[in-house]
Motif scaffolding. Structure first.
Motif, PDB file in Angstrom:
ATOM      1  N   ARG A   1      -4.591   8.195 -33.520  1.00 14.33           N
ATOM      2  CA  ARG A   1      -4.360   8.984 -34.538  1.00 14.33           C
ATOM      3  C   ARG A   1      -3.934   9.590 -35.262  1.00 14.33           C
ATOM      4  NH1 ARG A   1      -8.641   5.957 -35.382  1.00 14.33           N
ATOM      5  NH2 ARG A   1     -10.521   6.735 -36.298  1.00 14.33           N
ATOM      6  N   ALA A   2      -2.709  10.966 -34.032  1.00 14.21           N
ATOM      7  CA  ALA A   2      -1.543  10.830 -33.871  1.00 14.21           C
ATOM      8  C   ALA A   2      -0.705   9.896 -34.247  1.00 14.21           C
ATOM      9  CB  ALA A   2      -0.882  11.529 -33.718  1.00 14.21           C
ATOM     10  N   ARG A   3      -0.080   8.386 -33.256  1.00 15.31           N
ATOM     11  CA  ARG A   3       0.179   8.276 -33.108  1.00 15.31           C
ATOM     12  C   ARG A   3       0.313   7.281 -34.796  1.00 15.31           C
ATOM     13  NH1 ARG A   3       0.483   2.538 -32.463  1.00 15.31           N
ATOM     14  NH2 ARG A   3      -1.610   2.689 -31.811  1.00 15.31           N
TER      15      ARG A   3
ATOM     16  N   VAL B   1      -1.286   7.994 -37.604  1.00 16.54           N
ATOM     17  CA  VAL B   1      -0.635   7.975 -39.315  1.00 16.54           C
ATOM     18  C   VAL B   1       1.176   8.612 -39.069  1.00 16.54           C
ATOM     19  CG1 VAL B   1      -1.047  10.135 -40.446  1.00 16.54           C
ATOM     20  CG2 VAL B   1      -2.812   9.540 -38.832  1.00 16.54           C
ATOM     21  N   ALA B   2       1.409   8.983 -38.198  1.00 19.01           N
ATOM     22  CA  ALA B   2       3.047   9.204 -38.155  1.00 19.01           C
ATOM     23  C   ALA B   2       3.567   8.293 -37.673  1.00 19.01           C
ATOM     24  CB  ALA B   2       3.232  10.449 -36.319  1.00 19.01           C
ATOM     25  N   GLY B   3       3.730   6.913 -38.090  1.00 21.27           N
ATOM     26  CA  GLY B   3       3.866   5.682 -37.759  1.00 21.27           C
ATOM     27  C   GLY B   3       4.991   5.378 -36.703  1.00 21.27           C
ATOM     28  N   ALA B   4       4.535   5.824 -35.462  1.00 18.48           N
ATOM     29  CA  ALA B   4       5.360   6.149 -34.228  1.00 18.48           C
ATOM     30  C   ALA B   4       5.166   4.749 -33.066  1.00 18.48           C
ATOM     31  CB  ALA B   4       4.896   7.597 -33.532  1.00 18.48           C
ATOM     32  N   THR B   5       5.716   4.643 -32.071  1.00 17.70           N
ATOM     33  CA  THR B   5       5.505   3.409 -31.441  1.00 17.70           C
ATOM     34  C   THR B   5       3.950   3.855 -30.531  1.00 17.70           C
ATOM     35  OG1 THR B   5       7.863   2.813 -32.072  1.00 17.70           O
ATOM     36  CG2 THR B   5       6.814   1.899 -29.770  1.00 17.70           C
TER      37      THR B   5
ATOM     38  N   SER C   1      -2.560  27.070 -24.732  1.00 18.72           N
ATOM     39  CA  SER C   1      -2.239  26.119 -24.734  1.00 18.72           C
ATOM     40  C   SER C   1      -3.010  24.734 -23.635  1.00 18.72           C
ATOM     41  CB  SER C   1      -0.970  25.860 -24.734  1.00 18.72           C
ATOM     42  OG  SER C   1      -0.042  26.129 -25.481  1.00 18.72           O
ATOM     43  N   LEU C   2      -3.696  24.249 -24.243  1.00 16.69           N
ATOM     44  CA  LEU C   2      -4.634  22.980 -23.759  1.00 16.69           C
ATOM     45  C   LEU C   2      -4.025  21.710 -23.525  1.00 16.69           C
ATOM     46  CD1 LEU C   2      -7.298  23.013 -25.986  1.00 16.69           C
ATOM     47  CD2 LEU C   2      -7.183  24.947 -24.109  1.00 16.69           C
ATOM     48  N   GLY C   3      -3.215  21.892 -24.297  1.00 16.35           N
ATOM     49  CA  GLY C   3      -2.020  20.126 -23.444  1.00 16.35           C
ATOM     50  C   GLY C   3      -0.952  20.141 -24.587  1.00 16.35           C
ATOM     51  N   VAL C   4      -0.275  19.130 -25.074  1.00 13.83           N
ATOM     52  CA  VAL C   4       0.554  18.679 -25.884  1.00 13.83           C
ATOM     53  C   VAL C   4       0.789  17.468 -25.768  1.00 13.83           C
ATOM     54  CG1 VAL C   4       2.698  18.732 -26.068  1.00 13.83           C
ATOM     55  CG2 VAL C   4       2.541  20.027 -24.461  1.00 13.83           C
ATOM     56  N   LEU C   5       0.063  17.428 -27.415  1.00 13.53           N
ATOM     57  CA  LEU C   5       0.457  15.762 -27.817  1.00 13.53           C
ATOM     58  C   LEU C   5       2.463  15.444 -28.562  1.00 13.53           C
ATOM     59  CD1 LEU C   5      -0.482  13.194 -29.619  1.00 13.53           C
ATOM     60  CD2 LEU C   5      -0.530  14.801 -31.631  1.00 13.53           C
ATOM     61  N   VAL C   6       2.354  14.244 -27.580  1.00  9.75           N
ATOM     62  CA  VAL C   6       3.574  13.691 -27.636  1.00  9.75           C
ATOM     63  C   VAL C   6       3.300  12.257 -29.301  1.00  9.75           C
ATOM     64  CG1 VAL C   6       5.900  12.628 -27.048  1.00  9.75           C
ATOM     65  CG2 VAL C   6       4.418  14.843 -25.881  1.00  9.75           C
ATOM     66  N   VAL C   7       4.528  12.833 -29.717  1.00  8.68           N
ATOM     67  CA  VAL C   7       4.609  10.839 -30.243  1.00  8.68           C
ATOM     68  C   VAL C   7       5.991  10.821 -30.514  1.00  8.68           C
ATOM     69  CG1 VAL C   7       2.668  10.946 -31.754  1.00  8.68           C
ATOM     70  CG2 VAL C   7       4.387  12.443 -32.890  1.00  8.68           C
ATOM     71  N   ALA C   8       6.504   9.569 -30.507  1.00  9.12           N
ATOM     72  CA  ALA C   8       7.837   8.862 -30.471  1.00  9.12           C
ATOM     73  C   ALA C   8       7.979   7.933 -30.917  1.00  9.12           C
ATOM     74  CB  ALA C   8       8.260   8.766 -28.840  1.00  9.12           C
TER      75      ALA C   8
END
Length: 488
Positions: free
Chosen positions: A140-142, A144-148, A241-248
């Motif tokens: 969903r994050a990828r 919605v953010a228009g990420a690759t 901190s449970l983790g990290v979400l990364v979008v690029a």
């Protein structure tokens, strides 16, 4: 500007005002600028996207509400100052339409992020598999953010010094090659977001990943080199901190704006709360299972074992009163069977009181995995405090010996039954692994003894021994006996 030019400018502004979305308006701006200047080529790039100025280009900035929004780039002719003035006038007239469309775009972005948060929360509260929900968060994050690309990294252990990407989106060969990639918490965008609890925005993300992983020996997919603008958002709840979400995004795409970063951070906070709720629900369910197991163990001990023991005593007393040796012998065998049953029930009680991830469970799983090669499931038994007494240092040799014994039974014995027993003595000082099969027995002159020598070496490492013997009617028994270290 003459009347014809003014009319041409007015028509261009009107056409731009009819645009509905930011990309559509920017396309019309580029077309209008080309018409006003006679340029054969033109493009509008938003701030941060695209290449630096090239020779022979006319570059005019676009300012919306006092902030730099982008720029018009025209090429293909010799440009004059009059051409630049026409483009500036066009952009001044079009800035209102661009600004309104940008505001509408931001409102739509907020709506998409909210819908994504709702989807993730609904999935977690519905009790879906946590791993599937992590993938849903990244997906969903990828989108919605228009990420690759998108991924979720979580700490490998309690220290939080290293994080591992457990989920990488979108699925495919590239994601498979990146899943499990580890990064240190120090000196990486992912690690800084995890430790600081703040979002981290980075450009040329692919170059940073390539350099950081250069010594890992991991084969990175080609798409990594093309990743540019990236944002790492902490999945944080209650100071943890449970983790990290990364979008690029890929190069030449519009970088993440401050508004998009704030929306992603809000999404990450919602997702973290839902993850924490799901974790608490899992703990509650696990506690309920443990309570049931404890109740079953108490019932077995207080009711079943006591009754079996009473029956065994009664049969043994009855055998003493009989004058018929054959009947008395039969009762004796019944008593022995009851004693064996009592031992197995006690083993089951002990197993019920141990953690689900204990040594007994892992030994049972290793034996279950041998069913494919054996053609049947081995019988597994335990005696004594196996989970509590066997230290991790011994487990590697224990499992290696067990797997070697089961492999030999599958390849050479042609057995139809195999029993495995792991026993720890009362003092917790000795461990015995016994593997018995009903196969063809030992060959008269075995060609290779390297397997037995290896098992013997593993036993001698712990002041023990390994012996393999055949029975009079066939079958093979392996006895692997060691001394457990005193300091555990």
């Amino acid at each position: 500007m003459n009347d014809h030019g003014a009319q041409h400018m007015l028509d261009a502004v009107i056409s731009i005002a009819h645009g509905a979305s930011v990309p559509e308006i920017l396309d019309r701006v580029a077309g209008a600028a080309c018409e006003l200047t006679g340029a054969p080529e033109g493009v509008v790039r938003r701030t941060g996207a695209g290449a630096p100025d090239a020779a022979g280009e006319l570059v005019v900035p676009i300012d919306v509400r006092g902030e730099r929004f982008g720029e018009v780039r025209l090429r293909g002719k010799e440009f004059t100052e009059a051409d630049a003035d026409r483009v500036r006038m066009l952009l001044t007239a079009a800035s209102g339409s661009i600004g309104n469309a940008a505001l509408y775009e931001q409102a739509e972005q907020r709506e998409r992020w909210l819908r994504a948060s709702h989807d993730v929360t609904s999935a977690l509260l519905a009790g879906e598999d946590p791993e599937a929900t992590l993938r849903l968060i990244a997906e969903r994050a990828r989108l919605v953010a228009g990420a690759t690309a998108g991924g979720i990294a979580r700490p490998v252990d309690e220290t939080g010094a290293v994080l591992s990407f457990e989920v990488v989106e979108p699925p495919g060969p590239d994601a498979d090659r990146l899943t499990g990639l580890t990064v240190p918490a120090e000196g990486t965008a992912t690690g800084i977001a995890f430790t600081s609890g703040e979002p981290v925005v980075v450009r040329r993300y692919g170059d940073h990943v390539t350099v950081q992983q250069s010594g890992s020996g991991r084969d990175l997919p080609p798409v990594i080199a093309d990743l540019d603008s990236a944002v790492a958002v902490p999945l944080r709840v209650g100071g943890e901190s449970l983790g990290v979400l990364v979008v690029a995004k890929l190069r030449d795409e519009v970088p993440f704006t401050d508004t998009e970063v704030r929306l992603a951070l809000t999404f990450g906070a919602h997702a973290a709360v839902a993850m924490e709720f799901a974790r608490a629900e899992q703990d509650r369910q696990r506690l309920a299972v443990l309570e049931d197991r404890d109740r079953i163990a108490r019932d077995l001990h207080d009711l079943v074992i006591q009754r079996l023991f009473a029956i065994a005593l009664g049969l043994e007393s009855t055998g003493l009163l009989l004058d018929e040796p054959r009947v008395a012998g039969q009762l004796r065998r019944f008593v022995d069977d009851l004693d064996a049953t009592i031992t197995e029930v006690r083993n089951s009680i002990f197993a019920l009181q141990q953690p689900a991830e204990g040594l007994r469970t892992r030994i049972s799983q290793a034996c279950a995995e041998a069913e494919g090669s054996l053609g049947f499931a081995p019988r597994v038994g335990f005696t004594g405090a196996v989970d509590a007494a066997v230290p991790p240092a011994v487990e590697a040799d224990l499992f290696a010996t067990l797997r070697e014994a089961l492999s030999n039974a599958a390849r050479h014995s042609r057995a139809t039954k195999v029993s495995v027993n792991v026993a720890v003595d009362v003092q917790g000082r000795g461990l015995r692994l016994t593997v018995v099969d009903n196969g063809v027995g030992l060959p008269a002159a075995p060609a290779r003894r390297s397997g037995l020598a290896n098992l013997t070496a593993r036993a001698e490492r712990w002041q023990g021994s390994c012996a393999v013997r055949g029975g009079p009617d066939g079958g093979t028994t392996l006895d692997w006996v060691i001394r457990l270290p005193e300091v555990r």
